[in-house]
Design a protein around this motif. Structure first.
Motif, PDB file in Angstrom:
ATOM      1  N   SER A  40     -74.079 -17.035 -19.638  1.00 43.01           N
ATOM      2  CA  SER A  40     -73.256 -16.104 -20.402  1.00 43.01           C
ATOM      3  C   SER A  40     -73.213 -16.553 -21.863  1.00 43.01           C
ATOM      4  CB  SER A  40     -71.849 -16.038 -19.828  1.00 43.01           C
ATOM      5  OG  SER A  40     -71.172 -17.267 -20.011  1.00 43.01           O
ATOM      6  N   ALA A  41     -72.778 -15.668 -22.735  1.00 41.98           N
ATOM      7  CA  ALA A  41     -72.751 -15.990 -24.164  1.00 41.98           C
ATOM      8  C   ALA A  41     -71.866 -17.195 -24.444  1.00 41.98           C
ATOM      9  CB  ALA A  41     -72.262 -14.771 -24.954  1.00 41.98           C
ATOM     10  N   TYR A  42     -70.699 -17.240 -23.824  1.00 40.09           N
ATOM     11  CA  TYR A  42     -69.780 -18.353 -24.065  1.00 40.09           C
ATOM     12  C   TYR A  42     -70.348 -19.658 -23.514  1.00 40.09           C
ATOM     13  CZ  TYR A  42     -65.732 -21.408 -23.676  1.00 40.09           C
ATOM     14  OH  TYR A  42     -64.886 -22.483 -23.751  1.00 40.09           O
ATOM     15  N   SER A  43     -70.852 -19.656 -22.284  1.00 42.79           N
ATOM     16  CA  SER A  43     -71.387 -20.874 -21.682  1.00 42.79           C
ATOM     17  C   SER A  43     -72.567 -21.416 -22.478  1.00 42.79           C
ATOM     18  CB  SER A  43     -71.812 -20.605 -20.237  1.00 42.79           C
ATOM     19  OG  SER A  43     -70.718 -20.217 -19.439  1.00 42.79           O
ATOM     20  N   LEU A  44     -73.437 -20.538 -22.951  1.00 47.07           N
ATOM     21  CA  LEU A  44     -74.575 -20.985 -23.739  1.00 47.07           C
ATOM     22  C   LEU A  44     -74.137 -21.550 -25.089  1.00 47.07           C
ATOM     23  CD1 LEU A  44     -77.170 -18.134 -23.030  1.00 47.07           C
ATOM     24  CD2 LEU A  44     -77.188 -20.468 -22.132  1.00 47.07           C
ATOM     25  N   SER A  45     -73.066 -21.003 -25.678  1.00 49.80           N
ATOM     26  CA  SER A  45     -72.564 -21.529 -26.949  1.00 49.80           C
ATOM     27  C   SER A  45     -72.030 -22.944 -26.785  1.00 49.80           C
ATOM     28  CB  SER A  45     -71.466 -20.613 -27.496  1.00 49.80           C
ATOM     29  OG  SER A  45     -71.975 -19.337 -27.796  1.00 49.80           O
ATOM     30  N   VAL A  46     -71.285 -23.164 -25.702  1.00 52.27           N
ATOM     31  CA  VAL A  46     -70.778 -24.514 -25.433  1.00 52.27           C
ATOM     32  C   VAL A  46     -71.938 -25.473 -25.180  1.00 52.27           C
ATOM     33  CG1 VAL A  46     -69.379 -25.891 -23.859  1.00 52.27           C
ATOM     34  CG2 VAL A  46     -68.594 -23.625 -24.541  1.00 52.27           C
ATOM     35  N   GLU A  47     -72.915 -25.037 -24.413  1.00 54.05           N
ATOM     36  CA  GLU A  47     -74.072 -25.877 -24.116  1.00 54.05           C
ATOM     37  C   GLU A  47     -74.846 -26.224 -25.382  1.00 54.05           C
ATOM     38  OE1 GLU A  47     -78.186 -25.692 -21.410  1.00 54.05           O
ATOM     39  OE2 GLU A  47     -76.731 -24.052 -21.355  1.00 54.05           O
ATOM     40  N   ALA A  48     -75.017 -25.245 -26.282  1.00 48.93           N
ATOM     41  CA  ALA A  48     -75.750 -25.489 -27.521  1.00 48.93           C
ATOM     42  C   ALA A  48     -75.013 -26.483 -28.417  1.00 48.93           C
ATOM     43  CB  ALA A  48     -75.978 -24.173 -28.261  1.00 48.93           C
ATOM     44  N   ALA A  49     -73.680 -26.374 -28.493  1.00 47.79           N
ATOM     45  CA  ALA A  49     -72.908 -27.328 -29.293  1.00 47.79           C
ATOM     46  C   ALA A  49     -73.028 -28.739 -28.721  1.00 47.79           C
ATOM     47  CB  ALA A  49     -71.449 -26.889 -29.353  1.00 47.79           C
ATOM     48  N   TYR A  50     -72.962 -28.836 -27.405  1.00 47.41           N
ATOM     49  CA  TYR A  50     -73.103 -30.134 -26.723  1.00 47.41           C
ATOM     50  C   TYR A  50     -74.483 -30.733 -27.001  1.00 47.41           C
ATOM     51  CZ  TYR A  50     -74.613 -32.800 -22.576  1.00 47.41           C
ATOM     52  OH  TYR A  50     -75.176 -33.716 -21.732  1.00 47.41           O
ATOM     53  N   ILE A  51     -75.530 -29.928 -26.926  1.00 49.47           N
ATOM     54  CA  ILE A  51     -76.894 -30.412 -27.162  1.00 49.47           C
ATOM     55  C   ILE A  51     -77.051 -30.895 -28.594  1.00 49.47           C
ATOM     56  CG2 ILE A  51     -79.295 -29.635 -27.398  1.00 49.47           C
ATOM     57  CD1 ILE A  51     -78.847 -27.890 -24.932  1.00 49.47           C
ATOM     58  N   ASN A  52     -76.519 -30.141 -29.560  1.00 54.11           N
ATOM     59  CA  ASN A  52     -76.689 -30.519 -30.960  1.00 54.11           C
ATOM     60  C   ASN A  52     -75.963 -31.809 -31.301  1.00 54.11           C
ATOM     61  OD1 ASN A  52     -77.936 -28.449 -33.215  1.00 54.11           O
ATOM     62  ND2 ASN A  52     -77.542 -27.460 -31.246  1.00 54.11           N
TER      63      ASN A  52
END
Length: 527
Positions: free
Chosen positions: A272-284
């Protein structure tokens, strides 16, 4: 002893071909030895053969009557097996060419019809995808209240025409410390991928403008009129600030924001958009710390990290507080971030670190493990199509910070259904301004948009306002809001147990607290 074969005498015909017409023409020294009753036909080059005579008889030769000649042929006259083909072959030089032209014409018409159907199919598919995206995730990032007064509505088309040039910024203060970049990560390929590590003990700070102690100090010293943090905004007294709203998701990173393929609606879905945003912040965050040497050797600046407490393990980051002149007496101060430093020609160069993340090759259409090493340009082009805003944001941040290099990592999931474990497939370096030209980011237009919003907000009366990007239309709106809007710094008295109601479901809470989508940007301004 061999037998002797006697040919006989051949008479000479002085008048033409063949035997002489009479034996009187034979020279005296020659005697005719032709056997009697042997048929022959007289030949004359001046007379054509006549095949129209009846062929059922062949009389003996009469040297005095050439018309008695007969040719015996009992074979039937050959008939063509295919009459139409025989007639067709009669016009062979023209008809095959005319047939080829007709075939080519039919092919051209078929291609035009196929292209027309493809255009209609793609148009219908694009419209369906757009409708699905609007219905699925295009929700307002903030609940617009009935009492809010809309003051301005600005279409994006107005922003595209703006342009403004600024002089080089002035550095006011440098804070924090940087670790050196590990060049071995430049040699990573999909064949020798490296596991993404987790840095749970390092602290990362995302502090809004008015909570920044350095910004407050500079404001008291009247260093500027406009203060900014990243792309956020706000204003107090005769100064204008741009802040982020409490509870907004501007600290998260959008994923597939500009993609035509819709993402799942359910918040608990890992894609989902929210889950992917959290994942992207964690990865960065983890990527920005893993690619460092981490041997204790750091480049320290004037002051330590202004947001860290004593004894905290702080992530490698430096803050550059810089000032730009926008007008005669109008200045803008911004806090810019740099994540690392690298030594080039015995001189330290500032580096920003960011990472693109692949969550499912089926959504992007390009499998990084297969294409990144051989078709890196195609992978980047796909990311520009699906994440144009994110790449433009990173590039703008690097330019504002005057970074010498921006390192872009490619991180993917170990398995498409595992959003906790990731691997690094490659790291590529770019010069920020060269990369801006590559992705068509116009810095003059960027500053023109900032200048126009600043000018607009400076004309507003005393009060509080919020700038909201419309969720479904290419436009932004400015609302006048109550002074206590978005205030969350109070503690609510709990109700008696018998008066308490059941809490909403997790999905409802997710919509309430995390309504921001990847297509919404909101900035609040207070004057």
């Amino acid at each position: 002893m061999l037998g002797f074969f006697e040919v006989g005498a051949v008479p000479f015909n002085p008048d033409g071909w063949g035997p002489p017409e009479s034996t009187t023409a034979t020279p005296p020294s020659t005697t005719t030895t032709l056997p009697p009753h042997v048929p022959y036909a007289t030949f004359s080059p001046d007379s054509p053969f006549d095949f129209s005579l009846d062929l059922d008889a062949f009389p003996l030769a009469n040297p005095d009557d050439g018309s008695a000649f007969r040719l015996v042929d009992t074979k039937p006259t050959p008939r063509p097996k295919f009459g139409p083909k025989w007639r067709f072959n009669q016009h062979r030089p023209q008809l095959p060419q005319r047939r080829d032209e007709e075939v080519e014409a039919r092919k051209r018409e078929a291609e035009k019809e196929r292209a027309r159907r493809d255009r209609l199919y793609n148009l219908n598919r694009s419209n369906q995808n757009q409708q699905r995206r609007e219905a699925a995730i295009f929700k307002s990032s903030v609940d617009i209240q009935p009492e809010w007064n809309m003051l301005e509505q600005i279409p994006f088309s107005t922003f595209t025409k703006l342009s403004f040039s600024v002089s080089d910024p002035e550095d006011l203060l440098h804070c924090g410390a940087l670790e050196y970049y590990d060049r071995s990560f430049d040699r990573i390929t999909p064949k020798n991928e490296r596991r993404l590590e987790r840095f749970k003990n390092r602290n990362f700070f995302k502090v809004t403008t008015t909570d920044d102690p350095v910004i407050r100090r500079l404001a008291n010293e009247d260093k500027a009129t406009v203060y900014s943090w990243d792309i956020v905004v706000q204003r107090v007294g005769n100064k204008l600030f741009f802040d982020k709203r409490d509870g907004s998701q501007l600290d998260l990173l959008s994923v597939h924001e500009t993609s035509q393929e819709p993402l799942p609606e359910a918040k608990d879905d890992i894609n989902s958009a929210y889950s992917l945003s959290v994942e992207a912040a964690y990865i960065n965050q983890n990527f920005s710390q893993q690619v460092l040497i981490r041997d204790g050797n750091k480049v320290s600046f004037d002051e330590p990290n202004p947001f860290a407490n004593e004894g905290d393990e702080v992530a490698s980051v430096a803050y550059r507080y810089r000032r730009w002149k926008l007008d005669g007496d109008m200045y803008l101060v911004a806090r810019c971030e740099i994540q690392s430093v690298v030594e080039v020609n015995n001189k330290n160069s500032f580096v920003t670190l960011n990472a693109l993340n692949e969550f499912d090759p089926k959504h992007s259409g390009v499998d990084w493990r297969q294409k990144l090493e051989t078709q890196r340009g195609a992978v980047l082009a796909t990311e520009l199509k699906n994440n144009a805003n994110k790449l433009a944001k990173w590039t703008a941040q690097a330019i504002l910070a005057s970074a010498d290099l921006m390192k872009l990592g490619y991180v993917t999931r170990v398995h498409p259904r595992d959003h906790f474990n990731h691997v690094i497939l490659g790291v590529v370096g770019y010069k920020p301004r060269d990369f801006a030209s590559q992705i068509n980011l116009n810095t003059s237009n960027m500053w023109g948009i900032v200048k126009s919003i600043v000018d607009l907000c400076m004309k507003l009366n005393e009060g509080k306002y919020v700038l909201v990007k419309d969720p479904s239309k290419p436009q932004v709106r400015i609302y006048e809001v109550p002074a206590d809007a978005f205030e969350n710094d109070y503690v609510e008295e709990p109700l008696p147990e018998e008066e308490q109601v059941q809490p909403p479901s997790e999905d409802a809470e997710g919509v309430e607290a995390n309504g921001t989508t990847t297509d919404d940007k909101e900035i609040e301004a207070q004057t």
